[in-house]
Design an enzyme around this catalytic site. Structure first.
Site, mmCIF file in Angstrom:
data_model
loop_
_atom_site.group_PDB
_atom_site.id
_atom_site.type_symbol
_atom_site.label_atom_id
_atom_site.label_comp_id
_atom_site.label_asym_id
_atom_site.label_seq_id
_atom_site.Cartn_x
_atom_site.Cartn_y
_atom_site.Cartn_z
ATOM 1 N N GLU A 189 0.964 -1.183 0.298
ATOM 2 C CA GLU A 189 0.397 -0.026 -0.038
ATOM 3 C C GLU A 189 1.270 1.962 0.284
ATOM 4 O O GLU A 189 0.949 1.786 0.666
ATOM 5 C CB GLU A 189 -0.958 0.049 1.458
ATOM 6 N N GLU A 395 -5.632 -8.301 -1.645
ATOM 7 C CA GLU A 395 -5.630 -8.016 0.021
ATOM 8 C C GLU A 395 -7.281 -7.609 -0.652
ATOM 9 O O GLU A 395 -7.343 -6.898 -1.244
ATOM 10 C CB GLU A 395 -6.041 -7.232 0.957
HETATM 11 C C1 BGP Z 1 -4.591 -3.353 4.835
HETATM 12 C C2 BGP Z 1 -2.991 -3.547 5.325
HETATM 13 C C3 BGP Z 1 -2.655 -5.093 6.393
HETATM 14 C C4 BGP Z 1 -4.556 -4.826 6.773
HETATM 15 C C5 BGP Z 1 -5.590 -4.117 6.165
HETATM 16 C C6 BGP Z 1 -7.109 -4.013 7.426
HETATM 17 O O1 BGP Z 1 -4.397 -2.172 4.316
HETATM 18 O O2 BGP Z 1 -2.092 -3.614 4.530
HETATM 19 O O3 BGP Z 1 -1.926 -4.880 6.318
HETATM 20 O O4 BGP Z 1 -4.444 -5.394 8.507
HETATM 21 O O5 BGP Z 1 -5.560 -3.298 5.632
HETATM 22 O O6 BGP Z 1 -6.647 -3.198 8.133
HETATM 23 P P1 BGP Z 1 -7.310 -3.164 8.994
HETATM 24 O O7 BGP Z 1 -5.655 -4.689 10.255
HETATM 25 O O8 BGP Z 1 -6.359 -2.035 10.375
HETATM 26 O O9 BGP Z 1 -8.243 -3.458 9.585
#
Ligand code: BGP
Length: 499
Positions: A189, A395
């Site tokens: 990201e 993701e």
């Molecule tokens: C993305 C990241 C991840 C992950 C996901 C969910 O932005 O790359 O690392 O964690 O988000 O976010 P969160 O864990 O804050 O719910």
């Protein structure tokens, strides 16, 4: 085409800083994530908190061994459980497992003279374990955990010296793992650096540890654009050296693209263009540089009009031009709208503008992320039309607060609903002509949340017995979704297309 394309890469994704733990084992150095206090005692919607970290906060973190308020130090203890976890993923039929290498396991301070052999050996073992089951590792080189030395002594990506350190780190790992790893992603990201300069860029924005007398710290527009430029140069170097070391290696970029689904709130031309411009600045800048090899005109205009152009070198522009990525990977969780009269906020999951009256569903409180499966089709079409590169969804997922019922089970129907709905629109995008390499669910096993540091925000098909307050046996248990995702993989998506 009834099914997903043949050879579609199904799997899941985690990151070292949220999954691995073992923060002070095996010669690993301390990272930004190890010093990130959880949001246990603050409002999880208070996204700005993440960046309100000072040098004093880091110094305090460095003095303690605590793993409750610093939960990423412990994660899901993948450092000691990875064999058991990879076996579970293999039994689900994973084709690909995305994981990241913790930079500080290899170079504990980033500027060390030699790499840490114990760290290198650890990932040898992890990759071997994947390959033993025929799972292809997809490796993120940097996922939200710059070594803390970069923050305290180099000003993170604001410093050009960091390019050399990063490139050396890449050279070491690509050379070491060239026979085991085919797919690489440079920065997780990368565009989140604009919203989360500390986790993504290793930069403190409140004060300047390198020069406390600098009244504006590291937050000038010029500094920011220099940091973005430095990352672009580092990306191009990585692509180049990967190709030189291993001609079969494929290097992709990774952007958060929830923000590509920033819809105009209405047909007011200012909102229409405002939405477009938000997407350009938040997504296309890095996308254009990484995929098209050029600094776009709309960014040069900002540089000109705000007098914030970084020092750009001709040889580096050439390097960027010649070393573009082989595929475009991204995360997608939610969408938002742009209304010029309402500000935009943001966190790891994407931008947050005005609520969309047509997107009525949200993930449960307290997180409340809008659930917009149609948005993924929109995003995929936009990205493919612009870059003509294969896309890889690395993701997508939903975080829920889940507890075992009296029989010791977790019935996570909502997770499966979320996945199936998104996959239907991924399939639509493929029918639209978009080339898509695969789909990796975020967090196939419960890990610490990136944005809030909670264990309570669970994404997994596999439950981990560990809680916000640090108690728990770490035992792994299968949720109902485990079998269902397994069936999706087994039938190459047929089970959802005909349900
Ligand atoms: C993305 C990241 C991840 C992950 C996901 C969910 O932005 O790359 O690392 O964690 O988000 O976010 P969160 O864990 O804050 O719910």
């Amino acid at each position: 085409m009834k099914q997903f394309p043949e050879g579609f890469l199904w799997g899941g994704a985690v990151a070292a800083n949220q999954y691995e733990g073992g923060w002070n084992e095996g010669g690993k150095g301390i990272t930004v994530s190890d010093c990130a206090r959880s949001h246990l005692d603050v409002d999880v919607q208070d996204y700005k908190k993440q960046n309100e970290v000072t040098t004093a906060d880091i110094e305090e973190a460095l003095k303690t061994q605590d793993e409750v308020y610093y939960p990423k130090r412990h994660g899901a203890d993948g450092y000691h459980h990875y064999k058991e976890d990879i076996k579970l993923f293999a039994e689900m039929g994973f084709k690909v497992f995305r994981l990241s290498i913790a930079w500080a396991r290899i170079f504990p301070n980033a500027d060390d003279a030699t790499p840490n052999e114990e760290g290198l050996k650890f990932y040898d073992d992890v990759f071997d374990e994947c390959l033993k089951y025929g799972i292809e590792p997809l490796v993120t080189i940097s996922h939200y955990e710059p070594p803390i030395n970069l923050v305290l002594n180099y000003d993170g990506w604001y410093s050009r010296e960091v390019i050399d350190m990063f490139v050396r780190y890449c050279e070491v790992i690509v050379d070491r793992y060239k026979d085991k790893v085919k797919y690489w992603l440079t920065f997780n990201e990368v565009n989140n650096m604009m919203i989360n300069p500390l986790v993504a860029g290793g930069v403190l924005t409140i004060d300047n540890p390198k020069d406390p007398s600098d009244p504006i710290g590291s937050t000038t527009e010029k500094d920011k654009w220099l940091a973005y430029y430095n990352i672009c140069v580092a990306n191009a170097w990585t692509v180049k050296l990967c190709r030189e070391i291993d001609k079969d290696a494929q290097v992709g970029c990774m952007l958060t693209c929830s923000s590509v689904a920033t819809y105009p709130y209405d047909c007011n031309p200012d909102n229409v263009f405002g939405a477009y411009n938000t997407v350009r600045l938040n997504n296309f800048y890095f996308g254009d540089v990484f995929c098209l090899g050029e600094i776009p005109g709309y960014v040069k205009r900002i540089w000109r009009e705000h007098d914030c152009a970084p020092e750009v070198r001709e040889d580096e522009l050439q390097l960027i031009k010649e070393n573009t990525v082989a595929f475009f990977s991204f995360s997608y969780y939610r969408s938002t709208t742009y209304d010029q009269s309402v500000g935009m906020d943001g966190n790891t999951g994407g931008l947050k503008g005005r609520a969309n009256p047509f997107v009525k569903e949200c993930s449960p409180e307290p997180w409340c992320w809008p659930v917009d499966p149609k948005g993924i089709r929109y995003v995929m079409n936009i990205l493919y039309d612009r870059y003509h590169l294969p896309l890889f969804i690395v993701e997508n997922g939903i975080g829920l607060d889940e507890n075992l019922d009296e029989t010791g089970h977790i019935h996570d129907e909502y997770r499966m609903y979320y996945i199936k709905e998104h996959l239907k629109y991924v399939h639509e995008a493929i029918l639209d002509g978009v080339e898509c390499m695969g789909y990796l669910y975020w967090g196939p096993i419960d890990v610490v949340s990136a944005g809030t540091g909670e264990m309570k925000k669970r994404y997994g098909f596999v439950y981990v017995d560990r809680f916000n307050d640090g108690h728990g046996t770490l035992e792994r248990k299968l949720k109902d979704s485990y079998e269902e995702y397994k069936e999706i993989i087994e039938t190459n998506g047929d089970s959802i297309l005909h349900s």
